[in-house]
Design a protein around this motif. Structure first.
Motif, short mmCIF file in Angstrom:
data_model
loop_
_atom_site.label_atom_id
_atom_site.label_comp_id
_atom_site.label_asym_id
_atom_site.label_seq_id
_atom_site.Cartn_x
_atom_site.Cartn_y
_atom_site.Cartn_z
N LEU A 1 -6.35 5.20 9.32
CA LEU A 1 -5.21 4.42 9.52
C LEU A 1 -5.18 3.16 9.88
O LEU A 1 -4.57 2.10 9.07
CB LEU A 1 -4.15 5.31 10.28
N ARG A 2 -6.15 2.96 10.93
CA ARG A 2 -6.20 1.64 11.36
C ARG A 2 -7.01 0.65 10.24
O ARG A 2 -6.61 -0.68 10.09
CB ARG A 2 -7.06 1.66 12.72
N LYS A 3 -7.85 1.18 9.73
CA LYS A 3 -8.52 0.46 8.71
C LYS A 3 -7.67 -0.02 7.69
O LYS A 3 -7.51 -1.02 7.14
CB LYS A 3 -9.72 1.42 8.03
N TYR A 4 -6.93 1.03 7.19
CA TYR A 4 -5.56 0.54 6.23
C TYR A 4 -4.86 -0.50 6.63
O TYR A 4 -4.39 -1.51 6.16
CB TYR A 4 -4.90 1.68 5.77
N LEU A 5 -4.41 -0.40 8.04
CA LEU A 5 -3.32 -1.43 8.35
C LEU A 5 -4.01 -2.78 8.62
O LEU A 5 -3.30 -3.77 8.56
CB LEU A 5 -2.78 -0.91 9.90
N TYR B 1 -1.39 14.74 -5.47
CA TYR B 1 -0.36 14.17 -5.59
C TYR B 1 -0.50 12.63 -5.77
O TYR B 1 0.37 11.84 -6.37
CB TYR B 1 0.50 14.39 -4.41
N LEU B 2 -1.61 11.92 -5.24
CA LEU B 2 -1.91 10.51 -5.54
C LEU B 2 -1.67 10.22 -7.05
O LEU B 2 -1.14 9.48 -7.64
CB LEU B 2 -3.33 10.29 -5.11
N GLU B 3 -2.28 11.38 -8.03
CA GLU B 3 -2.30 11.05 -9.36
C GLU B 3 -1.36 11.35 -10.02
O GLU B 3 -0.68 10.65 -10.99
CB GLU B 3 -3.44 12.03 -10.08
N GLN B 4 -0.23 12.28 -9.30
CA GLN B 4 0.99 12.51 -9.85
C GLN B 4 1.99 11.27 -9.67
O GLN B 4 2.93 11.19 -10.47
CB GLN B 4 1.76 13.71 -8.98
N MET C 1 0.84 -1.18 0.13
CA MET C 1 0.05 0.00 -0.01
C MET C 1 0.99 1.26 -0.03
O MET C 1 2.07 1.03 0.59
CB MET C 1 -0.78 0.09 1.13
N ILE C 2 0.23 2.26 -0.70
CA ILE C 2 1.14 3.60 -0.88
C ILE C 2 0.09 4.58 -0.53
O ILE C 2 -0.80 4.92 -0.75
CB ILE C 2 1.62 3.95 -2.11
N MET D 1 -2.89 2.65 -4.09
CA MET D 1 -2.68 3.84 -3.55
C MET D 1 -3.74 4.13 -2.77
O MET D 1 -5.17 3.64 -3.05
CB MET D 1 -2.72 4.60 -4.82
N ARG D 2 -3.40 4.86 -1.74
CA ARG D 2 -4.67 5.11 -0.63
C ARG D 2 -4.43 6.70 -0.29
O ARG D 2 -3.08 7.10 -0.12
CB ARG D 2 -4.58 4.45 0.68
#
Length: 655
Positions: free
Chosen positions: A644-648, A429-432, A421-422, A444-445
């Motif tokens: 953040l916890r959801k992503y982790l 900047y996600l698109e960049q 995950m990034i 990407m997140r």
């Protein structure tokens, strides 16, 4: 009931509108589909699954649909209902997100029939995205019944890649345990093997097992290791042992090491905790069976430590050891370090602080890598390249990007297939990052910055309403010269205005002097100050703790160059929480971060707003309060930690 089909395929479905057509059509893709009975048992889907199955039923007479009266929460009861209604000579099972090769299935049925087998198992074809591979294939096929069973149990997964005679099931009243949510396949298959008079292995596959990424909103029992899952797994092991003991074999001896390894992995990767009662149950079971496992389980240090503490029976020590190990690695960790105190509740944390963009203590990094479950690379620099190259398949890697990394080439060197995950702090900047480094979009997140709003005092020192702040004026894209222009024009109206320059001064940074473009820009700034006699109106604040950073200020500016915009620029948000008016000169992507009433289209608009707010306290307070409500609602530490916890959790469950 007379057998009218060679084989019945029992398809269990739930909320399967995206996959059910593929599952059923794969069964029909054969020259003689009329030899196969398809029984779809739906567990109360509320999407369009039923409509899709009904459409196919109107075209094919060999499809049956059974709708369970209430949702059962698992595949066992629907499978049993399918068994009861099956009319094929053989029976097999298919999950709604898998497919099969019907010609291979019928070939296995023919071979089993020719050999008068009552059970036959093959190997798996696993599908993972665009890739496929073979799993569970037996290289040396034994002839003896006991050896066949032993090899199937030892070297194959307890999956649905088997066919079994319906008569064997009916005569022995075999069924899936409906009170078990994990390990039910193990119980069912070992129950069949106990009763089978002629089980065989056929060197063929028919099941195409779909290993798609886990849907975080639909986590199965195998990705949720809590009290129920652990207790059910122990029951499944015990029954499997009883089943095989009846035919002179031991499930514990053949398979338990693999099962315990899987449980240990599940506890680390998927569990949100187990009770002391369940821990005691697991500890007692492992002590009881340790003669089968201790000498042969062969665990890496991470899982050996966990295994040992379970055997020891120390629950408090277990709760500490089982916590996920989070390694934070990178150079310049000022953005991530304040998070550590919040993450320590759920994670054991170590810090690998690099000395530069691509320099570090490699011996230390390797040691920490061996320790970690999850690696967090702060910045997309040499740290990300290093850890993506060396992490193992059980470890998870996340990278948090900012903006600076787009000006470096490290992103071209990262093995992106190794990254789970990034994070980027803004959509722009996600698109960049995707475009420049060809990063897979599904990795990407968005993870916006956060504000610890409770740490900022709203106390203001005297004359704050005339004090304007810039937190960071380096490099030149930060727009220091525009800040000086604003100061100069305000001083012309009222000489009480001052500009507070917070953070590092360009004069203290050697790289500025060594960069001709940067050096020339700051020389312009110095000349501007002298020409307009602003020396007495500039205060160099230097480094001040965040809690007190904004006490002297009424306004905080973000004046970055539109050609090199900020990724987020946290200072205005922090300032708003401390009672300042945060003001952002529009740059690309700012509309995704700040509300309209914080964004200004020109320097003129900023100047007029500051001038009015300086003399009208009600106007000033009203603007600040509206902005504060937005910041707290969108960027509070609680909101940030929830995302953040959801992503982790997601990255723990990947793979």
């Amino acid at each position: 009931m007379e057998n009218t089909y060679d084989v019945s395929v029992i398809v269990t479905s739930y909320q399967a509108e995206k996959s059910i057509m593929s599952a059923i059509l794969s069964i029909l893709e054969v020259d003689t589909p009329n030899k196969i009975e398809i029984i779809v048992v739906d567990d109360c889907s509320t999407d369009t699954t039923i409509e899709k199955v009904s459409t196919l039923m109107r075209q094919y007479h060999n499809i049956k649909l059974i709708q369970m009266p209430v949702n059962t929460g698992g595949p066992s009861k629907p499978r049993n209902e399918g068994i009861r209604r099956a009319s094929g000579k053989y029976i097999t099972f298919l999950d709604d997100d898998d497919t099969l090769d019907a010609s291979h299935l019928l070939a296995m049925v023919r071979e089993a029939d020719e050999k008068e087998a009552d059970f036959a198992k093959g190997y798996l074809k696993c599908i993972e995205g665009s890739k496929s591979y073979i799993a569970n294939r037996l290289m040396n096929i034994p002839k003896d019944k006991t050896a066949i069973i032993q090899n199937i149990v030892a070297y194959q997964s307890m999956t649905q890649d088997f066919i079994v005679r319906k008569d064997l099931i009916k005569q022995n009243k075999l069924s899936y345990r409906e009170d078990i949510k994990i390990g039910e396949d193990t119980i069912f298959i070992t129950s069949i093997l106990k009763k089978a008079s002629h089980p065989i292995y056929i060197d063929e596959y028919f099941l195409k097992y779909n290993k798609t990424p886990i849907d975080i909103n639909n986590v199965s029992a195998t990705q949720n290791w809590g009290d129920q899952e652990i207790s059910h797994q122990i029951i499944a092991w015990q029954i499997a042992e009883e089943n095989l003991q009846e035919i002179g074999l031991s499930y514990y001896k053949i398979r338990l090491c693999a099962g315990i390894r899987n449980v240990l992995l599940g506890l680390v990767r998927y569990s949100n905790g187990i009770s002391i009662k369940t821990f005691s149950l697991l500890s007692a079971f492992m002590k009881e069976t340790k003669d089968y496992t201790c000498r042969t389980i062969n665990l890496i240090e991470r899982y050996q430590q966990l295994y040992d503490v379970i055997l020891e029976g120390n629950y408090e020590k277990y709760c500490q050891v089982v916590k996920r190990r989070l390694l934070i690695a990178g150079y310049d960790l000022k953005f991530i370090m304040p998070l550590v105190k919040y993450l320590e509740k759920d994670y054991n944390i170590k810090i690998d602080e690099w000395t530069g963009h691509d320099s570090h203590n490699e011996k230390q990094s390797k040691k920490m890598l061996e320790w970690a479950d999850i690696i967090w690379c702060e910045w997309l620099l040499g740290n990300a390249v290093y850890y993506a190259k060396l992490k193992n398949k059980t470890q998870r890697l996340v990278i948090r990007t900012h903006r600076f990394e787009l000006d470096r080439d490290f992103g071209f060197k990262v093995q992106w297939e190794q990254v789970d995950m990034i994070f980027t702090v803004g959509y722009y900047y996600l698109e960049q990052f995707i475009e420049k480094f060809n990063i897979p979009r599904n990795k990407m997140r968005l993870l916006s910055n956060y504000v610890e709003e409770e740490i900022y005092t709203t106390h203001k020192n005297s004359n704050y309403q005339y004090h304007i702040g810039m937190v960071g004026i380096v490099p030149r894209r930060k727009g220091y010269l525009r800040g000086l222009e604003i100061l100069k024009r305000l001083v012309e109206r009222n000489d009480q205005y001052k500009l507070y320059v917070m953070g590092k001064n360009y004069q203290d940074l050697p790289w500025i002097k060594n960069n001709p473009v940067e050096a020339e820009y700051y020389e312009q700034c110095e000349n501007y100050i002298k020409v307009h006699h602003l020396e007495e109106h500039i205060v160099y604040g230097g480094f001040i703790e965040r809690e007190k950073l904004y006490e002297d200020l009424g306004f905080v500016l973000s004046l970055s160059d539109s050609k090199a915009p900020e990724s987020f620029h946290l200072a205005p948000a922090e300032a708003i929480c401390s009672g300042c008016l945060g003001m952002v000169l529009r740059w690309p992507g700012v509309e995704y971060i700040y509300p309209d009433n914080a964004i200004y289209e020109s320097v003129d608009e900023i100047i007029e707003t500051i001038y009015k707010a300086s003399s009208d306290e009600t106007y000033f307070r009203d603007k600040v309060e509206k902005l504060r409500q937005y910041i707290v609602q969108n960027y509070s530490i609680e909101q940030f930690l929830q995302v953040l916890r959801k992503y982790l959790v997601q990255i723990r469950m990947m793979g």
